[in-house]
Design an enzyme around this catalytic site. Structure first.
Site, PDB file in Angstrom:
ATOM      1  N   GLU A  49      -3.489   1.284  26.284  1.00 31.35           N
ATOM      2  CA  GLU A  49      -4.005   2.623  25.993  1.00 31.35           C
ATOM      3  C   GLU A  49      -3.083   3.708  26.544  1.00 31.35           C
ATOM      4  O   GLU A  49      -2.840   4.730  25.904  1.00 31.35           O
ATOM      5  CB  GLU A  49      -5.396   2.756  26.602  1.00 31.35           C
ATOM      6  CG  GLU A  49      -6.077   4.090  26.349  1.00 31.35           C
ATOM      7  CD  GLU A  49      -7.463   4.154  26.985  1.00 31.35           C
ATOM      8  OE1 GLU A  49      -8.168   5.149  26.749  1.00 31.35           O
ATOM      9  OE2 GLU A  49      -7.837   3.223  27.737  1.00 31.35           O
ATOM     10  N   ASP A 101      -9.994  15.228  27.283  1.00 30.86           N
ATOM     11  CA  ASP A 101     -11.006  14.916  28.292  1.00 30.86           C
ATOM     12  C   ASP A 101     -10.887  15.731  29.588  1.00 30.86           C
ATOM     13  O   ASP A 101     -11.385  16.831  29.673  1.00 30.86           O
ATOM     14  CB  ASP A 101     -10.994  13.418  28.598  1.00 30.86           C
ATOM     15  CG  ASP A 101     -11.355  12.568  27.393  1.00 30.86           C
ATOM     16  OD1 ASP A 101     -11.223  13.062  26.261  1.00 30.86           O
ATOM     17  OD2 ASP A 101     -11.773  11.414  27.556  1.00 30.86           O
TER      18      ASP A 101
END
Length: 442
Positions: A409, A177
């Site tokens: 996460e 990302d």
């Protein structure tokens, strides 16, 4: 629903499909992610081989005529309701790390080392024979559409070279990302991580071909691609910086970029203000000086010879507290980076710019253990770093689990606290393989 693109303005609905897959987090990410799935399968094949083969087969069945697989599978109303509009439309020019080759390599190596029963080995070989035509198409898609200008170079497509709102144009196709790449995207880029993923893919394709086609082997020679991408001298010429001892991307880059507030006016009336990108010097083609997970891909794919002084440099980068090391795992981007923990837009908090991620730490641990077992001058150093990093990761994940009841996460690099999506039983579950010291092999 996933979408394919025929041209810049003509989007076509991807065909109706079903997918048997694991998901990163049932409440937060209830859909299949291509690059997550390879890591999921490192766990699942050890639990149930046939479920794993079934899942890999479902993913390969989503391949289109060009050999492209969409990176996200947004199938059904529930999944669609969880996805921001900007991520729904997927371009067939953009890929995602081919991590399914991680599990395929494990299975092939398992057969070679007699880790499976005769029945299991036959089932794997039968699956690979049926899947081979799709694997070939997938590999060829990468090896043609993602090629760079220089022989043996690749770059992730899909970066926005016109953005005025991103500090550094995102590279969603890489899976990383907002990890900082060249400030000005061009076709001159050479992305180090993609080069290493292609080495994994070529090496795995070659091993699969040798296993299933002992006679009448296909004409395509994957060993030549594997040999090209594993050439240490070529890698160093393209990506190594002698001054820092680190590997980097290459591209059109300047460090002098910032986000500044701009007031928008209509006539004499103030409308709003927004953060916009400001470039303070002309970019130039050079190595992109950001140490982080991408820098360690040659280490993770074990291209570096065990006797090379460059290996010691990588061990120094890993263990340096001012760069990547924390008491909770390795941070994704060095504290010394100009992009460390910087917001990418007014609304986008840093994601791969500091926090600790389990999938990359797992791969780094795997290679630390590999080098600790190889003859060479740095094996003891690799072993000491491996043991401490493994202990840090396990301790922090377990502590967070006891405190919150969740796997997370990502983890904060300053205090080790779980961040992002909770109930993240996707690749964070790799901590189980770390506990068992069950690593992927080359």
């Amino acid at each position: 629903m996933s979408f394919s693109v025929k041209s810049h303005d003509d989007f076509l609905l991807y065909w109706p499909a079903e997918l048997y897959t694991a998901v990163p987090s049932r409440p937060f990410f209830p859909r299949g992610f291509l690059w997550d799935e390879g890591f999921h399968q490192l766990l699942i094949w050890r639990w149930d081989l046939h479920i794993s083969l079934d899942i890999v087969g479902h993913w390969l069945d989503l391949i289109n005529i060009d050999g492209w697989i969409p990176r996200e599978q947004i199938l059904g109303a529930e999944a669609l309701s969880k996805v921001p509009a900007e991520f729904v439309l997927q371009h067939s020019s953009n890929g995602n790390p081919p991590t399914l080759f991680l599990v395929l390599r494990d299975l092939v190596n398992g057969i070679k080392k007699n880790k499976f029963t005769a029945s299991e080995s036959n089932d794997i070989i039968s699956f690979l024979q049926q899947a081979f035509v799709r694997l070939e198409a997938w590999f060829q898609w990468f090896n043609t559409t993602q090629l760079g200008k220089d022989v043996g170079s690749y770059y992730w497509h899909g970066r926005d070279n016109l953005t005025i709102r991103e500090l550094n144009p995102k590279t969603l196709s890489s899976g990383l990302d907002d990890y900082p790449r060249a400030s000005h995207p061009t076709e001159d880029e050479r992305h180090l991580d993609l080069r290493c993923w292609m080495l994994l893919a070529a090496d795995c394709m070659n091993s699969v071909a040798e296993l299933i086609w002992k006679e009448n082997k296909p004409e395509k020679d994957y060993s030549s691609t594997s040999n090209l991408l594993s050439d240490f001298d070529t890698l160093n010429q393209m990506h190594f910086d002698h001054a820092s001892g680190a590997y980097f991307d290459f591209g059109n880059h300047t460090e002098k970029v910032r986000l500044s507030w701009k007031e928008n006016m209509i006539g004499n009336n103030y409308v709003n203000r927004e953060l916009v990108r400001e470039v303070l010097e002309r970019p130039e083609l050079k190595l992109v000086p950001h140490v982080g997970y991408v820098s360690l891909f040659p280490f993770m794919t074990r291209i570096i010879p065990s006797e090379s002084w460059i290996l010691e440099k990588q061990l120094d980068l890993i263990s340096n507290r001012s760069i990547l090391w924390t008491n909770y795992g390795l941070r994704s981007l060095a504290k010394t980076s100009s992009m460390y923990m910087k917001r990418n837009t007014e609304h986008d908090a840093p994601y791969w710019r500091g926090p600790i991620w389990m999938n990359m730490n797992y791969m780094i641990l795997s290679s630390l253990r590999h080098y600790s077992l190889e003859n060479g001058p740095y094996r003891d150093k690799a072993r000491a770093i491996y043991e401490e990093l493994r202990d840090n990761l396990i301790r922090n994940v377990v502590q967070n689990y006891h405190q919150t009841g969740f796997l997370w996460e990502q983890y904060d690099q300053k205090q080790g606290k779980g961040k992002g999506a909770r109930v993240f039983t996707g690749w964070t579950s790799l901590v189980l393989l770390i506990m068992a010291e069950a690593y992927n092999e080359m």
